[in-house]
Design a protein around this motif. Structure first.
Motif, PDB file in Angstrom:
ATOM      1  N   TRP A  42      58.700  49.165  35.127  1.00 48.13           N
ATOM      2  CA  TRP A  42      57.889  49.799  36.177  1.00 48.13           C
ATOM      3  C   TRP A  42      58.416  49.509  37.582  1.00 48.13           C
ATOM      4  N   LYS A  43      59.336  48.582  37.683  1.00 44.78           N
ATOM      5  CA  LYS A  43      59.877  48.191  39.002  1.00 44.78           C
ATOM      6  C   LYS A  43      58.715  47.865  39.958  1.00 44.78           C
ATOM      7  N   MET A  44      58.833  48.180  41.246  1.00 39.63           N
ATOM      8  CA  MET A  44      57.772  47.801  42.190  1.00 39.63           C
ATOM      9  C   MET A  44      56.804  48.970  42.377  1.00 39.63           C
ATOM     10  N   GLY A  52      69.715  40.545  35.442  1.00 38.43           N
ATOM     11  CA  GLY A  52      70.942  41.230  35.851  1.00 38.43           C
ATOM     12  C   GLY A  52      70.781  42.705  36.126  1.00 38.43           C
ATOM     13  N   HIS A  53      69.551  43.140  36.375  1.00 41.44           N
ATOM     14  CA  HIS A  53      69.388  44.555  36.723  1.00 41.44           C
ATOM     15  C   HIS A  53      70.229  44.844  37.969  1.00 41.44           C
ATOM     16  N   SER A  54      70.809  46.024  38.025  1.00 45.99           N
ATOM     17  CA  SER A  54      71.725  46.324  39.140  1.00 45.99           C
ATOM     18  C   SER A  54      71.011  46.270  40.486  1.00 45.99           C
ATOM     19  N   GLU A  55      69.690  46.544  40.505  1.00 42.96           N
ATOM     20  CA  GLU A  55      68.967  46.447  41.777  1.00 42.96           C
ATOM     21  C   GLU A  55      68.914  44.994  42.252  1.00 42.96           C
ATOM     22  N   ARG A  56      68.809  44.063  41.310  1.00 41.30           N
ATOM     23  CA  ARG A  56      68.817  42.638  41.680  1.00 41.30           C
ATOM     24  C   ARG A  56      70.220  42.215  42.112  1.00 41.30           C
ATOM     25  N   TYR A  90      72.935  48.631  28.733  1.00 32.34           N
ATOM     26  CA  TYR A  90      74.013  49.228  29.507  1.00 32.34           C
ATOM     27  C   TYR A  90      73.397  50.243  30.463  1.00 32.34           C
ATOM     28  N   GLU A  91      73.513  49.953  31.756  1.00 36.21           N
ATOM     29  CA  GLU A  91      72.932  50.828  32.769  1.00 36.21           C
ATOM     30  C   GLU A  91      73.979  51.140  33.828  1.00 36.21           C
ATOM     31  N   PRO A  92      74.654  52.281  33.687  1.00 33.81           N
ATOM     32  CA  PRO A  92      75.601  52.642  34.743  1.00 33.81           C
ATOM     33  C   PRO A  92      74.837  52.823  36.054  1.00 33.81           C
ATOM     34  N   TRP A 148      75.297  54.345  38.772  1.00 33.20           N
ATOM     35  CA  TRP A 148      75.241  55.706  39.309  1.00 33.20           C
ATOM     36  C   TRP A 148      74.233  56.586  38.579  1.00 33.20           C
ATOM     37  N   ALA A 149      73.717  56.115  37.453  1.00 30.87           N
ATOM     38  CA  ALA A 149      72.764  56.925  36.681  1.00 30.87           C
ATOM     39  C   ALA A 149      71.321  56.468  36.890  1.00 30.87           C
ATOM     40  N   ILE A 150      71.130  55.357  37.609  1.00 34.84           N
ATOM     41  CA  ILE A 150      69.781  54.810  37.745  1.00 34.84           C
ATOM     42  C   ILE A 150      69.019  55.511  38.856  1.00 34.84           C
ATOM     43  N   GLY A 151      67.924  56.154  38.457  1.00 33.76           N
ATOM     44  CA  GLY A 151      67.045  56.805  39.425  1.00 33.76           C
ATOM     45  C   GLY A 151      67.673  58.006  40.111  1.00 33.76           C
ATOM     46  N   THR A 152      68.786  58.478  39.608  1.00 35.13           N
ATOM     47  CA  THR A 152      69.499  59.566  40.280  1.00 35.13           C
ATOM     48  C   THR A 152      69.341  60.889  39.555  1.00 35.13           C
ATOM     49  N   GLY A 200      70.273  52.639  29.707  1.00 35.98           N
ATOM     50  CA  GLY A 200      69.341  52.877  30.802  1.00 35.98           C
ATOM     51  C   GLY A 200      70.002  53.658  31.916  1.00 35.98           C
ATOM     52  N   GLY A 201      69.242  54.502  32.570  1.00 33.15           N
ATOM     53  CA  GLY A 201      69.770  55.322  33.667  1.00 33.15           C
ATOM     54  C   GLY A 201      69.329  56.753  33.459  1.00 33.15           C
ATOM     55  N   SER A 202      68.185  57.115  34.108  1.00 34.14           N
ATOM     56  CA  SER A 202      67.650  58.479  34.024  1.00 34.14           C
ATOM     57  C   SER A 202      67.399  58.946  32.594  1.00 34.14           C
ATOM     58  N   VAL A 203      66.908  58.039  31.752  1.00 33.63           N
ATOM     59  CA  VAL A 203      66.470  58.469  30.413  1.00 33.63           C
ATOM     60  C   VAL A 203      65.154  59.222  30.593  1.00 33.63           C
ATOM     61  N   LYS A 204      65.116  60.417  30.033  1.00 29.54           N
ATOM     62  CA  LYS A 204      63.938  61.287  30.162  1.00 29.54           C
ATOM     63  C   LYS A 204      63.562  61.812  28.786  1.00 29.54           C
ATOM     64  N   LEU A 213      66.133  51.460  28.230  1.00 37.33           N
ATOM     65  CA  LEU A 213      65.425  50.797  29.319  1.00 37.33           C
ATOM     66  C   LEU A 213      65.098  51.919  30.304  1.00 37.33           C
ATOM     67  N   VAL A 214      63.807  52.182  30.454  1.00 34.27           N
ATOM     68  CA  VAL A 214      63.370  53.382  31.162  1.00 34.27           C
ATOM     69  C   VAL A 214      62.683  53.013  32.470  1.00 34.27           C
ATOM     70  N   GLY A 215      63.144  53.575  33.568  1.00 29.30           N
ATOM     71  CA  GLY A 215      62.509  53.333  34.859  1.00 29.30           C
ATOM     72  C   GLY A 215      61.494  54.419  35.164  1.00 29.30           C
ATOM     73  N   GLY A 216      61.896  55.381  35.960  1.00 33.12           N
ATOM     74  CA  GLY A 216      61.006  56.439  36.449  1.00 33.12           C
ATOM     75  C   GLY A 216      60.111  57.067  35.385  1.00 33.12           C
ATOM     76  N   ALA A 217      60.709  57.424  34.261  1.00 36.68           N
ATOM     77  CA  ALA A 217      59.921  58.129  33.230  1.00 36.68           C
ATOM     78  C   ALA A 217      58.894  57.212  32.559  1.00 36.68           C
TER      79      ALA A 217
HETATM   80  P1  PGA Z   1      65.615  55.103  35.788  1.00 37.80           P
HETATM   81  O1  PGA Z   1      65.780  53.505  35.865  1.00 37.80           O
HETATM   82  O2  PGA Z   1      65.170  55.421  34.378  1.00 37.80           O
HETATM   83  O3  PGA Z   1      64.603  55.436  36.813  1.00 37.80           O
HETATM   84  O4  PGA Z   1      66.963  55.677  36.073  1.00 37.80           O
HETATM   85  C1  PGA Z   1      66.322  52.779  34.789  1.00 37.80           C
HETATM   86  C2  PGA Z   1      66.383  51.315  35.137  1.00 37.80           C
HETATM   87  O5  PGA Z   1      66.687  50.993  36.280  1.00 37.80           O
HETATM   88  O6  PGA Z   1      66.110  50.443  34.297  1.00 37.80           O
END
Ligand code: PGA
Length: 257
Positions: free
Chosen positions: A14-16, A96-100, A168-170, A172-176, A212-216, A233-237
Protein backbone atom coordinates in the motif's frame (compact mmCIF):
# COMPACT_ATOMS: atom_id res chain seq x y z
CA UNK A 1 10.85 -26.42 -13.26
CA UNK A 2 7.20 -25.34 -13.35
CA UNK A 3 5.10 -22.92 -11.36
CA UNK A 4 3.11 -25.83 -9.91
CA UNK A 5 6.11 -26.74 -7.73
CA UNK A 6 5.76 -23.44 -5.90
CA UNK A 7 2.63 -21.86 -4.49
CA UNK A 8 2.01 -18.38 -5.82
CA UNK A 9 2.01 -15.41 -3.49
CA UNK A 10 0.42 -12.01 -4.08
CA UNK A 11 1.48 -9.12 -1.86
CA UNK A 12 -0.28 -5.76 -1.79
CA UNK A 13 2.14 -2.95 -1.02
CA UNK A 14 0.00 0.00 0.00
CA UNK A 15 3.03 2.29 0.30
CA UNK A 16 2.13 5.63 1.98
CA UNK A 17 -1.59 5.45 1.30
CA UNK A 18 -4.72 5.04 3.37
CA UNK A 19 -6.55 6.05 6.52
CA UNK A 20 -8.26 3.96 9.20
CA UNK A 21 -11.51 4.32 7.28
CA UNK A 22 -10.24 3.63 3.76
CA UNK A 23 -8.06 0.69 4.90
CA UNK A 24 -10.99 -0.80 6.71
CA UNK A 25 -13.29 -0.66 3.68
CA UNK A 26 -10.56 -2.03 1.42
CA UNK A 27 -9.97 -5.01 3.72
CA UNK A 28 -13.69 -5.53 4.11
CA UNK A 29 -14.00 -5.79 0.33
CA UNK A 30 -11.29 -8.48 0.23
CA UNK A 31 -12.38 -10.63 3.16
CA UNK A 32 -14.03 -13.89 2.14
CA UNK A 33 -13.20 -13.34 -1.53
CA UNK A 34 -9.69 -14.80 -1.60
CA UNK A 35 -9.09 -18.49 -1.29
CA UNK A 36 -6.64 -21.07 -2.55
CA UNK A 37 -3.79 -18.60 -2.95
CA UNK A 38 -1.38 -17.01 -0.49
CA UNK A 39 -1.97 -13.28 -0.11
CA UNK A 40 -0.40 -10.66 2.14
CA UNK A 41 -1.09 -6.98 2.73
CA UNK A 42 1.57 -4.41 3.58
CA UNK A 43 -0.05 -1.31 5.12
CA UNK A 44 2.01 1.60 6.46
CA UNK A 45 3.50 0.56 9.82
CA UNK A 46 1.12 2.82 11.74
CA UNK A 47 -1.78 0.68 10.54
CA UNK A 48 -0.24 -2.77 10.99
CA UNK A 49 -1.97 -3.36 14.29
CA UNK A 50 -5.44 -2.37 13.10
CA UNK A 51 -4.97 -4.38 9.92
CA UNK A 52 -3.93 -7.40 11.98
CA UNK A 53 -7.11 -7.13 13.98
CA UNK A 54 -9.28 -6.89 10.91
CA UNK A 55 -7.52 -9.87 9.30
CA UNK A 56 -7.98 -12.13 12.32
CA UNK A 57 -9.59 -15.36 11.20
CA UNK A 58 -8.74 -14.79 7.53
CA UNK A 59 -5.94 -16.43 5.54
CA UNK A 60 -4.53 -13.07 4.44
CA UNK A 61 -1.12 -12.50 6.01
CA UNK A 62 0.39 -9.27 7.24
CA UNK A 63 3.51 -7.73 5.72
CA UNK A 64 5.63 -4.76 6.76
CA UNK A 65 7.00 -2.23 4.27
CA UNK A 66 10.20 -1.57 6.19
CA UNK A 67 12.18 -2.54 9.28
CA UNK A 68 14.98 -1.05 11.36
CA UNK A 69 18.42 -2.37 10.47
CA UNK A 70 20.16 -1.52 13.71
CA UNK A 71 18.90 -3.67 16.50
CA UNK A 72 15.81 -5.15 18.05
CA UNK A 73 15.48 -2.26 20.50
CA UNK A 74 17.25 0.87 21.59
CA UNK A 75 17.63 4.56 21.03
CA UNK A 76 16.64 4.75 17.35
CA UNK A 77 14.00 7.48 17.13
CA UNK A 78 11.36 6.83 14.54
CA UNK A 79 12.36 3.26 13.77
CA UNK A 80 10.32 0.05 14.01
CA UNK A 81 12.23 -3.10 14.97
CA UNK A 82 11.68 -6.61 13.68
CA UNK A 83 10.78 -7.60 17.25
CA UNK A 84 7.91 -5.13 17.16
CA UNK A 85 6.80 -6.34 13.75
CA UNK A 86 6.75 -9.92 15.06
CA UNK A 87 4.83 -8.72 18.09
CA UNK A 88 1.99 -7.36 15.93
CA UNK A 89 1.87 -10.56 13.86
CA UNK A 90 3.83 -9.69 10.74
CA UNK A 91 4.70 -12.66 8.49
CA UNK A 92 6.62 -10.90 5.70
CA UNK A 93 8.80 -7.80 5.57
CA UNK A 94 9.65 -5.93 2.37
CA UNK A 95 13.32 -4.95 2.17
CA UNK A 96 15.28 -3.18 -0.55
CA UNK A 97 12.32 -1.65 -2.32
CA UNK A 98 13.67 0.69 -5.00
CA UNK A 99 11.86 3.64 -3.38
CA UNK A 100 13.85 3.01 -0.19
CA UNK A 101 17.07 2.60 -2.16
CA UNK A 102 16.38 5.74 -4.21
CA UNK A 103 14.86 8.17 -1.69
CA UNK A 104 16.40 6.98 1.57
CA UNK A 105 19.83 5.96 0.34
CA UNK A 106 19.50 2.31 1.31
CA UNK A 107 22.56 0.40 0.18
CA UNK A 108 22.91 -3.28 -0.63
CA UNK A 109 24.66 -3.77 2.71
CA UNK A 110 21.85 -2.07 4.65
CA UNK A 111 19.22 -4.14 2.85
CA UNK A 112 21.11 -7.31 3.79
CA UNK A 113 21.26 -6.14 7.41
CA UNK A 114 17.48 -5.58 7.44
CA UNK A 115 17.00 -9.03 6.01
CA UNK A 116 18.99 -10.49 8.89
CA UNK A 117 16.98 -8.56 11.48
CA UNK A 118 13.71 -9.92 10.07
CA UNK A 119 14.93 -13.48 9.97
CA UNK A 120 16.10 -13.28 13.58
CA UNK A 121 12.42 -12.78 14.40
CA UNK A 122 11.10 -15.47 12.07
CA UNK A 123 9.75 -12.93 9.57
CA UNK A 124 10.24 -13.76 5.90
CA UNK A 125 11.97 -10.98 4.02
CA UNK A 126 10.67 -10.06 0.57
CA UNK A 127 13.94 -8.97 -0.97
CA UNK A 128 13.42 -6.49 -3.80
CA UNK A 129 15.93 -6.26 -6.61
CA UNK A 130 15.72 -4.47 -9.94
CA UNK A 131 17.50 -2.24 -12.40
CA UNK A 132 16.85 1.34 -13.45
CA UNK A 133 16.07 2.26 -17.04
CA UNK A 134 19.61 3.53 -17.58
CA UNK A 135 21.03 0.26 -16.25
CA UNK A 136 18.72 -1.76 -18.52
CA UNK A 137 19.72 0.31 -21.53
CA UNK A 138 23.36 -0.16 -20.64
CA UNK A 139 22.84 -3.94 -20.62
CA UNK A 140 23.54 -4.20 -16.89
CA UNK A 141 20.39 -5.96 -15.68
CA UNK A 142 22.07 -9.19 -14.59
CA UNK A 143 25.00 -7.35 -13.08
CA UNK A 144 22.72 -5.14 -10.97
CA UNK A 145 20.32 -7.79 -9.68
CA UNK A 146 23.12 -10.23 -8.91
CA UNK A 147 25.02 -7.54 -6.96
CA UNK A 148 21.87 -6.76 -4.97
CA UNK A 149 21.13 -10.40 -4.21
CA UNK A 150 24.74 -11.34 -3.48
CA UNK A 151 24.89 -8.78 -0.69
CA UNK A 152 22.12 -10.71 1.08
CA UNK A 153 23.68 -14.11 0.42
CA UNK A 154 27.06 -12.90 1.69
CA UNK A 155 25.68 -11.56 4.98
CA UNK A 156 22.82 -13.96 5.69
CA UNK A 157 24.05 -17.11 3.95
CA UNK A 158 22.35 -19.05 1.16
CA UNK A 159 20.20 -20.95 3.68
CA UNK A 160 18.45 -17.67 4.47
CA UNK A 161 16.79 -17.87 1.07
CA UNK A 162 14.87 -20.97 2.14
CA UNK A 163 12.86 -18.62 4.37
CA UNK A 164 12.66 -15.64 2.05
CA UNK A 165 10.95 -14.33 -1.04
CA UNK A 166 12.58 -12.39 -3.87
CA UNK A 167 10.74 -9.68 -5.78
CA UNK A 168 12.11 -8.63 -9.14
CA UNK A 169 10.95 -5.06 -9.67
CA UNK A 170 12.45 -3.19 -12.59
CA UNK A 171 12.54 0.40 -11.34
CA UNK A 172 11.29 1.78 -14.67
CA UNK A 173 8.12 -0.32 -14.36
CA UNK A 174 7.09 0.79 -10.87
CA UNK A 175 4.08 3.07 -10.84
CA UNK A 176 4.67 4.00 -14.46
CA UNK A 177 2.14 1.78 -16.19
CA UNK A 178 5.05 0.18 -18.09
CA UNK A 179 5.23 -3.51 -17.31
CA UNK A 180 8.15 -5.67 -18.33
CA UNK A 181 6.94 -8.12 -20.97
CA UNK A 182 6.32 -11.56 -19.48
CA UNK A 183 9.31 -12.81 -21.50
CA UNK A 184 11.66 -10.07 -20.27
CA UNK A 185 10.57 -10.62 -16.68
CA UNK A 186 10.88 -14.39 -17.07
CA UNK A 187 14.46 -14.01 -18.31
CA UNK A 188 15.47 -12.13 -15.16
CA UNK A 189 13.54 -14.49 -12.87
CA UNK A 190 15.27 -17.45 -14.47
CA UNK A 191 18.63 -15.73 -14.09
CA UNK A 192 17.97 -15.09 -10.38
CA UNK A 193 16.90 -18.69 -9.81
CA UNK A 194 20.03 -19.94 -11.57
CA UNK A 195 22.16 -17.65 -9.45
CA UNK A 196 20.67 -19.22 -6.30
CA UNK A 197 20.90 -22.72 -7.82
CA UNK A 198 24.64 -22.27 -8.25
CA UNK A 199 24.76 -22.21 -4.42
CA UNK A 200 21.91 -24.59 -3.62
CA UNK A 201 19.66 -26.22 -6.21
CA UNK A 202 17.01 -27.31 -3.73
CA UNK A 203 16.57 -23.83 -2.28
CA UNK A 204 16.43 -22.37 -5.80
CA UNK A 205 13.66 -24.71 -6.89
CA UNK A 206 11.49 -23.83 -3.90
CA UNK A 207 12.25 -20.11 -3.93
CA UNK A 208 9.27 -17.87 -4.57
CA UNK A 209 10.24 -15.08 -6.99
CA UNK A 210 7.61 -12.37 -7.38
CA UNK A 211 7.39 -9.85 -10.18
CA UNK A 212 6.54 -6.25 -9.37
CA UNK A 213 6.04 -3.14 -11.47
CA UNK A 214 2.63 -2.07 -12.81
CA UNK A 215 1.01 -5.47 -12.29
CA UNK A 216 -2.65 -4.99 -13.15
CA UNK A 217 -5.75 -7.12 -13.55
CA UNK A 218 -5.20 -7.33 -17.30
CA UNK A 219 -1.52 -8.32 -17.37
CA UNK A 220 -1.31 -10.56 -14.30
CA UNK A 221 -2.31 -13.82 -15.97
CA UNK A 222 0.31 -13.56 -18.71
CA UNK A 223 3.02 -12.85 -16.11
CA UNK A 224 1.91 -15.73 -13.87
CA UNK A 225 1.97 -18.08 -16.86
CA UNK A 226 5.77 -17.78 -16.93
CA UNK A 227 7.54 -20.73 -15.32
CA UNK A 228 9.74 -18.70 -12.96
CA UNK A 229 7.22 -16.01 -11.98
CA UNK A 230 5.61 -17.12 -8.73
CA UNK A 231 3.32 -14.22 -7.96
CA UNK A 232 3.39 -10.46 -7.66
CA UNK A 233 4.26 -7.52 -5.48
CA UNK A 234 1.50 -5.08 -6.32
CA UNK A 235 1.51 -1.35 -5.61
CA UNK A 236 -1.15 0.84 -7.20
CA UNK A 237 -3.56 -1.94 -8.11
CA UNK A 238 -3.57 -3.22 -4.51
CA UNK A 239 -5.43 -0.07 -3.44
CA UNK A 240 -8.48 -0.97 -5.53
CA UNK A 241 -10.25 -4.06 -4.19
CA UNK A 242 -11.63 -5.28 -7.52
CA UNK A 243 -8.23 -4.94 -9.23
CA UNK A 244 -6.38 -6.66 -6.41
CA UNK A 245 -8.94 -9.47 -6.29
CA UNK A 246 -8.59 -10.00 -10.04
CA UNK A 247 -4.80 -10.33 -9.63
CA UNK A 248 -5.26 -12.81 -6.75
CA UNK A 249 -7.70 -14.82 -8.84
CA UNK A 250 -5.24 -14.86 -11.77
CA UNK A 251 -2.59 -16.20 -9.40
CA UNK A 252 -4.94 -18.91 -8.21
CA UNK A 253 -5.84 -19.84 -11.79
CA UNK A 254 -2.14 -20.24 -12.60
CA UNK A 255 -1.94 -23.14 -10.13
CA UNK A 256 -4.42 -25.28 -11.98
CA UNK A 257 -3.54 -26.92 -15.26
P1 PGA B 1 3.20 -0.57 -8.80
O1 PGA B 1 4.24 -0.75 -7.59
O2 PGA B 1 2.40 -1.85 -8.87
O3 PGA B 1 2.39 0.61 -8.44
O4 PGA B 1 4.02 -0.38 -10.03
C1 PGA B 1 4.89 -1.98 -7.36
C2 PGA B 1 5.82 -1.85 -6.18
O5 PGA B 1 6.46 -0.82 -6.04
O6 PGA B 1 5.93 -2.77 -5.35
Amino acid sequence: MTIQQRSPLVVGNWKMHGTFASNSSLIQALLGRIEGVAVALAPPSLYLSATRQQLTGSTIALAAQNVASEAQKGAYTGETSATMLADVGVTYGIVGHSERRQYYGETDALVAQKCLRLQEQGIQPIICVGESLAEREAGQVEQVVSRQLRAVIELCGIEALSQAVIAYEPVWAIGTGKTATPQDAQAVHQFLRQLVAAHNKNIAEKLCILYGGSVKADNAASLFAMPDIDGALVGGASLVASDFLAICHAAKASIVG
